[in-house]
Design a protein around this motif. Structure first.
Motif, mmCIF file in Angstrom:
data_model
loop_
_atom_site.group_PDB
_atom_site.id
_atom_site.type_symbol
_atom_site.label_atom_id
_atom_site.label_comp_id
_atom_site.label_asym_id
_atom_site.label_seq_id
_atom_site.Cartn_x
_atom_site.Cartn_y
_atom_site.Cartn_z
ATOM 1 N N SER A 3 47.429 4.379 -13.819
ATOM 2 C CA SER A 3 45.976 4.793 -13.576
ATOM 3 C C SER A 3 45.496 4.583 -12.119
ATOM 4 N N ALA A 4 44.236 5.256 -11.841
ATOM 5 C CA ALA A 4 43.404 4.927 -10.632
ATOM 6 C C ALA A 4 42.104 4.713 -10.789
ATOM 7 N N VAL A 5 41.299 4.167 -9.920
ATOM 8 C CA VAL A 5 39.944 4.074 -9.933
ATOM 9 C C VAL A 5 39.209 4.672 -8.607
ATOM 10 N N VAL A 6 38.505 5.429 -8.794
ATOM 11 C CA VAL A 6 37.832 6.199 -7.513
ATOM 12 C C VAL A 6 36.725 5.050 -7.219
ATOM 13 N N LEU A 7 36.697 5.103 -5.962
ATOM 14 C CA LEU A 7 35.546 4.089 -5.294
ATOM 15 C C LEU A 7 34.695 4.764 -4.485
ATOM 16 N N LEU A 8 33.284 4.562 -4.584
ATOM 17 C CA LEU A 8 32.399 5.449 -3.827
ATOM 18 C C LEU A 8 31.387 4.248 -3.553
ATOM 19 N N PRO A 9 30.574 4.513 -2.320
ATOM 20 C CA PRO A 9 29.625 3.551 -2.037
ATOM 21 C C PRO A 9 28.399 3.563 -3.025
ATOM 22 N N GLY A 10 28.209 2.350 -3.546
ATOM 23 C CA GLY A 10 26.786 2.399 -4.470
ATOM 24 C C GLY A 10 27.374 2.209 -5.900
ATOM 25 N N LEU A 11 28.783 2.332 -6.311
ATOM 26 C CA LEU A 11 29.230 2.373 -7.630
ATOM 27 C C LEU A 11 28.991 0.647 -7.827
ATOM 28 N N ASN A 12 28.747 0.053 -9.074
ATOM 29 C CA ASN A 12 28.800 -1.275 -9.096
ATOM 30 C C ASN A 12 29.595 -1.743 -10.406
ATOM 31 N N ARG A 13 30.234 -0.631 -11.105
ATOM 32 C CA ARG A 13 31.054 -0.865 -12.385
ATOM 33 C C ARG A 13 32.502 -1.020 -12.128
ATOM 34 N N ASP A 14 32.942 -0.877 -10.865
ATOM 35 C CA ASP A 14 34.229 -0.703 -10.472
ATOM 36 C C ASP A 14 35.033 -1.606 -10.840
ATOM 37 N N ARG A 15 34.506 -3.105 -10.583
ATOM 38 C CA ARG A 15 35.419 -4.062 -10.734
ATOM 39 C C ARG A 15 35.846 -4.359 -12.458
ATOM 40 N N ASP A 16 34.746 -3.846 -13.145
ATOM 41 C CA ASP A 16 34.745 -4.088 -14.580
ATOM 42 C C ASP A 16 35.850 -2.892 -15.225
ATOM 43 N N MET A 17 35.804 -1.861 -14.614
ATOM 44 C CA MET A 17 36.678 -0.559 -14.868
ATOM 45 C C MET A 17 38.141 -1.329 -14.515
ATOM 46 N N ILE A 18 38.294 -1.932 -13.152
ATOM 47 C CA ILE A 18 39.497 -2.228 -12.945
ATOM 48 C C ILE A 18 40.021 -3.442 -13.733
ATOM 49 N N ALA A 19 39.194 -4.317 -14.388
ATOM 50 C CA ALA A 19 39.708 -5.458 -15.080
ATOM 51 C C ALA A 19 39.926 -4.867 -16.341
ATOM 52 N N ALA A 20 39.182 -3.886 -16.884
ATOM 53 C CA ALA A 20 39.572 -3.226 -18.303
ATOM 54 C C ALA A 20 40.835 -2.601 -18.088
ATOM 55 N N LEU A 21 40.988 -1.842 -17.267
ATOM 56 C CA LEU A 21 42.462 -1.223 -17.052
ATOM 57 C C LEU A 21 43.820 -2.192 -16.894
ATOM 58 N N THR A 22 43.486 -3.039 -16.128
ATOM 59 C CA THR A 22 44.487 -3.853 -15.748
ATOM 60 C C THR A 22 44.971 -4.722 -17.310
ATOM 61 N N LYS A 23 43.519 -5.180 -17.901
ATOM 62 C CA LYS A 23 44.258 -6.043 -19.309
ATOM 63 C C LYS A 23 44.668 -5.117 -20.286
ATOM 64 N N ILE A 24 44.345 -3.966 -20.328
ATOM 65 C CA ILE A 24 44.852 -3.123 -21.372
ATOM 66 C C ILE A 24 46.326 -2.552 -21.067
ATOM 67 N N SER A 25 46.285 -2.111 -19.953
ATOM 68 C CA SER A 25 47.686 -1.593 -19.420
ATOM 69 C C SER A 25 48.767 -2.380 -19.212
ATOM 70 N N GLY A 26 48.156 -3.685 -18.518
ATOM 71 C CA GLY A 26 48.882 -4.715 -18.209
ATOM 72 C C GLY A 26 49.431 -4.603 -16.613
ATOM 73 N N THR A 27 48.981 -3.433 -15.995
ATOM 74 C CA THR A 27 49.156 -3.057 -14.622
ATOM 75 C C THR A 27 47.851 -2.827 -13.889
ATOM 76 N N PRO A 28 47.341 -3.343 -12.891
ATOM 77 C CA PRO A 28 46.281 -3.044 -12.156
ATOM 78 C C PRO A 28 46.527 -1.573 -11.564
ATOM 79 N N PRO A 29 45.154 -0.988 -11.901
ATOM 80 C CA PRO A 29 45.015 0.571 -11.539
ATOM 81 C C PRO A 29 45.056 0.426 -9.808
#
Lengths: 222, 80
Positions: A3-29
């Motif tokens: 998986s991949a996470v798109v980063l843009l200036p002003g987003l603030n839930r990106d770390r939550d998304m990264i944490a969720a994907l990492t915990k659920i898939s076992g691999t950091p996006p």
């Protein structure tokens, strides 16, 4: 599944998304930045929530015109799964990857609370781990989540099962038409939703109702 | 140089909660007979282009591609 996470200036839930994907898939996006013109081979691309470009002009309008979104559109056309949450949903509609528009909440207030969602279509690659009609909980936090589409688009969305999440009776926080909380595109591989399933994936969050969405997309057994 | 004013307004039938709130505020301030209020946006744009027709085509493209969301908004371009 990658998986991949798109980063843009002003987003603030990106770390939550990264944490969720990492915990659920076992691999950091992987992460991709707004100026990237190519996205590596992944199965799922997510666009997190926040306030990209300060919500200037219209929520998601400027982000939708960044080079990375052209790359997202190319991947989506090839069948790669895309999930946009909150501002990510606004970006997907502004980019034309999903129909309709997200307007100011009818209350004119920023809403930050938990709502109940009904699974309006459990036969999608994002909801197959839920039961049809199942009611789940999810946090919402937005000012512009009032979904609007013209009558013809709405008929198509309803007729083709493209409405995937609906605010359960009495919990519509924003005036969204037909209580729409999340939709998919005609091809079925692009999902946008205002609620934040990534913030309800483990006991420490007070529940894990959002987990099955990512398990569905990532093909992980519950 | 060409100067233009672009006006973006909500389409008829699109709910405008901000316009509604303004409408109520005006009535509450004692302005009688205020009918419907709809909120929009104005953009003043300067272009180095000197060809008016070319400028107008460019401005319309800017509206279609960024300045207006044509799902919910109309726009008009006036070269001043």
């Amino acid at each position: 599944m990658k998986s991949a996470v798109v980063l843009l200036p002003g987003l603030n839930r990106d770390r939550d998304m990264i944490a969720a994907l990492t915990k659920i898939s076992g691999t950091p996006p992987l992460t991709v930045w707004q100026t990237d013109t190519e996205i590596p081979d992944v199965d799922l691309i997510t666009i997190p929530g926040g306030f990209s470009f300060g919500d200037y002009l219209r929520c998601g309008a400027i982000a939708a015109r960044m080079p990375v979104m052209r790359a997202v559109a190319e991947k989506a056309a090839k069948g790669v799964m895309v999930i946009g949450v909150c501002n990510g949903f606004q970006i997907l509609v502004e980019a034309g990857l999903l129909p309709g528009a997200l307007m100011r909440n009818t209350s004119l207030k920023f809403v930050c609370r938990q709502v109940k969602l009904q699974i309006a279509n459990a036969n999608t690659m994002f909801t197959r781990r839920y039961q049809p009609g199942q009611i789940i909980r999810s946090p919402v936090a937005h000012h512009d989540g009032n979904y609007f589409a013209d009558a013809e688009t709405l008929r198509r969305l309803e007729g083709e099962g493209q409405v995937v999440f609906r605010y359960a009776e009495g919990t519509n926080p924003n005036g969204s038409i037909n209580d729409i909380a999340g939709i998919i595109n005609g091809q079925g591989n692009v999902l946008g939703l205002m609620p934040h399933p990534e913030n309800l994936i483990e006991a420490a969050h007070g529940g894990s109702d959002g987990r099955a969405l990512f398990e569905s997309a990532l093909g992980i057994a519950a | 140089m060409i100067k233009a004013r672009i006006t973006v307004t909500l389409k008829n039938g699109v709910l405008d909660p901000q316009g509604k709130a303004i409408e109520h505020a005006l009535s509450g301030m004692g302005f009688d007979g205020v009918g419907q209020v709809r909120q929009g946006k104005v953009f003043d744009v300067e272009l180095s282009e000197s060809d008016k027709a070319k400028a107008e085509a460019d401005l319309k493209a800017m509206c279609d591609r960024l300045l207006a969301n044509t799902v919910i908004e109309n726009y008009s371009v006036a070269i001043t």
